[in-house]
Design an enzyme around this catalytic site. Sequence first.
Site, PDB file in Angstrom:
ATOM      1  N   GLY A 289       0.976  -1.223  -0.008  1.00 46.00           N
ATOM      2  CA  GLY A 289      -0.003   0.078   0.114  1.00 46.00           C
ATOM      3  C   GLY A 289       0.760   1.279  -0.098  1.00 46.00           C
ATOM      4  O   GLY A 289       1.730   1.730   0.792  1.00 46.00           O
TER       5      GLY A 289
ATOM      6  N   GLN B 249      -1.311   7.307   1.119  1.00 44.69           N
ATOM      7  CA  GLN B 249      -0.974   8.286   2.071  1.00 44.69           C
ATOM      8  C   GLN B 249      -0.068   7.826   3.033  1.00 44.69           C
ATOM      9  O   GLN B 249       1.040   8.497   3.351  1.00 44.69           O
ATOM     10  CB  GLN B 249      -2.227   8.935   2.865  1.00 44.69           C
ATOM     11  CG  GLN B 249      -3.175   9.927   2.009  1.00 44.69           C
ATOM     12  CD  GLN B 249      -2.931  11.073   1.772  1.00 44.69           C
ATOM     13  OE1 GLN B 249      -1.659  11.448   1.258  1.00 44.69           O
ATOM     14  NE2 GLN B 249      -3.616  11.993   1.948  1.00 44.69           N
ATOM     15  N   ILE B 250      -0.535   6.756   3.944  1.00 42.51           N
ATOM     16  CA  ILE B 250       0.500   6.405   4.837  1.00 42.51           C
ATOM     17  C   ILE B 250       1.693   5.846   4.359  1.00 42.51           C
ATOM     18  O   ILE B 250       2.940   6.106   4.748  1.00 42.51           O
ATOM     19  CB  ILE B 250      -0.274   5.332   5.900  1.00 42.51           C
ATOM     20  CG1 ILE B 250      -1.625   6.035   6.447  1.00 42.51           C
ATOM     21  CG2 ILE B 250       0.584   4.917   7.075  1.00 42.51           C
ATOM     22  CD1 ILE B 250      -2.357   5.173   7.489  1.00 42.51           C
ATOM     23  N   GLY B 251       1.562   5.101   3.321  1.00 41.43           N
ATOM     24  CA  GLY B 251       2.607   4.262   2.479  1.00 41.43           C
ATOM     25  C   GLY B 251       3.651   5.259   2.159  1.00 41.43           C
ATOM     26  O   GLY B 251       4.841   5.147   2.348  1.00 41.43           O
TER      27      GLY B 251
ATOM     28  N   ARG C 234     -11.038   6.003   5.873  1.00 38.71           N
ATOM     29  CA  ARG C 234     -12.583   6.530   6.296  1.00 38.71           C
ATOM     30  C   ARG C 234     -12.707   7.557   5.702  1.00 38.71           C
ATOM     31  O   ARG C 234     -11.787   8.471   5.466  1.00 38.71           O
ATOM     32  CB  ARG C 234     -12.642   6.599   7.942  1.00 38.71           C
ATOM     33  CG  ARG C 234     -12.680   5.576   8.678  1.00 38.71           C
ATOM     34  CD  ARG C 234     -13.153   6.086   9.965  1.00 38.71           C
ATOM     35  NE  ARG C 234     -12.019   6.292  10.896  1.00 38.71           N
ATOM     36  CZ  ARG C 234     -12.265   6.701  12.066  1.00 38.71           C
ATOM     37  NH1 ARG C 234     -13.329   7.170  12.583  1.00 38.71           N
ATOM     38  NH2 ARG C 234     -11.332   7.224  12.881  1.00 38.71           N
TER      39      ARG C 234
ATOM     40  N   ARG D  58     -14.529   2.991  11.693  1.00 36.07           N
ATOM     41  CA  ARG D  58     -13.451   2.250  11.036  1.00 36.07           C
ATOM     42  C   ARG D  58     -14.104   0.985  10.535  1.00 36.07           C
ATOM     43  O   ARG D  58     -13.655   0.315   9.520  1.00 36.07           O
ATOM     44  CB  ARG D  58     -12.324   1.815  12.247  1.00 36.07           C
ATOM     45  CG  ARG D  58     -11.725   3.194  12.587  1.00 36.07           C
ATOM     46  CD  ARG D  58     -10.489   2.885  13.403  1.00 36.07           C
ATOM     47  NE  ARG D  58      -9.782   4.074  13.817  1.00 36.07           N
ATOM     48  CZ  ARG D  58      -9.949   4.976  14.810  1.00 36.07           C
ATOM     49  NH1 ARG D  58     -10.944   4.622  15.791  1.00 36.07           N
ATOM     50  NH2 ARG D  58      -9.036   5.864  15.245  1.00 36.07           N
TER      51      ARG D  58
ATOM     52  N   ASN E 122      -7.452  -0.632   8.633  1.00 44.72           N
ATOM     53  CA  ASN E 122      -8.846  -0.562   9.519  1.00 44.72           C
ATOM     54  C   ASN E 122      -9.883  -1.452   8.835  1.00 44.72           C
ATOM     55  O   ASN E 122     -10.175  -1.588   7.864  1.00 44.72           O
ATOM     56  CB  ASN E 122      -9.146   0.879   9.959  1.00 44.72           C
ATOM     57  CG  ASN E 122      -8.264   1.496  10.762  1.00 44.72           C
ATOM     58  OD1 ASN E 122      -8.172   0.915  11.973  1.00 44.72           O
ATOM     59  ND2 ASN E 122      -7.969   2.581  10.566  1.00 44.72           N
TER      60      ASN E 122
ATOM     61  N   HIS F 146      -8.976  -0.713  18.494  1.00 47.46           N
ATOM     62  CA  HIS F 146      -8.645   0.638  17.966  1.00 47.46           C
ATOM     63  C   HIS F 146     -10.025   1.346  17.292  1.00 47.46           C
ATOM     64  O   HIS F 146     -10.344   1.521  16.176  1.00 47.46           O
ATOM     65  CB  HIS F 146      -7.820   0.634  17.007  1.00 47.46           C
ATOM     66  CG  HIS F 146      -7.349   1.789  16.271  1.00 47.46           C
ATOM     67  ND1 HIS F 146      -6.526   2.721  16.860  1.00 47.46           N
ATOM     68  CD2 HIS F 146      -7.105   2.021  14.919  1.00 47.46           C
ATOM     69  CE1 HIS F 146      -6.320   3.823  16.075  1.00 47.46           C
ATOM     70  NE2 HIS F 146      -6.575   3.275  14.911  1.00 47.46           N
TER      71      HIS F 146
END
Length: 311
Positions: free
Chosen positions: A10, A13-15, A85, A91, A123, A178
């Site tokens: 992935g 954005q986070i990757g 999300r 989530r 998530n 979470h």
Amino acid sequence: MGRKKIALIGGGQIGGILALIATQKELGDVVILDIPDFENPVKGKALDIMELRPHDGYDAEITGTSDYADIAGADVVIITAGVPRKPGMSRDDLLEINLNIIKNVAENVKKFAPEAFVIVVSNPLDAIVYAFYKTSGFPKNRVIGMAGALDSGRFRAFLAMETGYSVQDVQCLVLGGHGDEMVPLTRLATIGGIPATELISADRLKAIEDRTRMAGGEIVKLLGNGSAFFSPAQSALEMAESYLKDKKRIIPSAALCEGEYGIDGLFIGVPAVIGANGIEKILEVKLSDEEKAALKVTVEHVAGVVEETGL
Ligand code: APR
């Protein structure tokens, strides 16, 4: 011995931020894998980071791909594949789509990086990490979910913002799933070794606790199109670093509980010791009756979502 290898499944954005911070922390070479439609964007992110390196002198290789053969030999795999999300979603609303994705990812990670330490970020975290564990057949010490690191980081940030004292001196622990029912253990929070309860009024602490539970949603609402990415990336890399450097840090993480805290067969946020053997230990802390009751609520919630996976 060559450099360590970190595979990011992935590259959204986070990757992308994971790739940047892993490079800046000099944790090893980085491979960003995404679906074929996103191969060019992740190749672009990788090349952009390659070209950033001369400014600060990092020597790792960063590459983008859609071919799982390229993750072979990865020491750490961090999974953010899936959808985030949108405002108004919980989530849990992501379960159906992200469950299908994680099953596919798990088959491939099992085939191409069977020795890796796997950190799941997608998530609904507690159910998706469970699905990875079940589908991959990886041993429980090498599958972990990133949630508590982020949630306790948020709690720490809010306590530091409240007092004006350094984030470095704030310590705290968040237990449970979470979700909005997570359990920030305010009783155990310290600032410079002093109980937070002695420095901050009960009312303000309660407000900070509530903000911590809802902190992910607060950012989703502000961003308008996606969820938090800087702090999740940093949190996941903190876990990767503790594994790669055998630091044995105690990081709240979603780990498979088999009896700990009276939980059996679920991944739930608990303080985990992360070292060269992956999750080396789950630490158990004595809880008050109220905390036990709160933990029970979040565990039951997670159990319900896990049940829906059918795994
Ligand atoms: N294999 C690999 N990558 C995939 C797959 C798959 N089967 N399916 C989707 N992806 C990729 C998407 O193409 C996208 O680039 O996963 C990436 C997800 O990136 P974003 O949509 O930007 O989402 P991000 O903000 O990074 O969040 C990822 O982490 O915190 C959780 O709730 C969040 O589940 C979400 C995940």
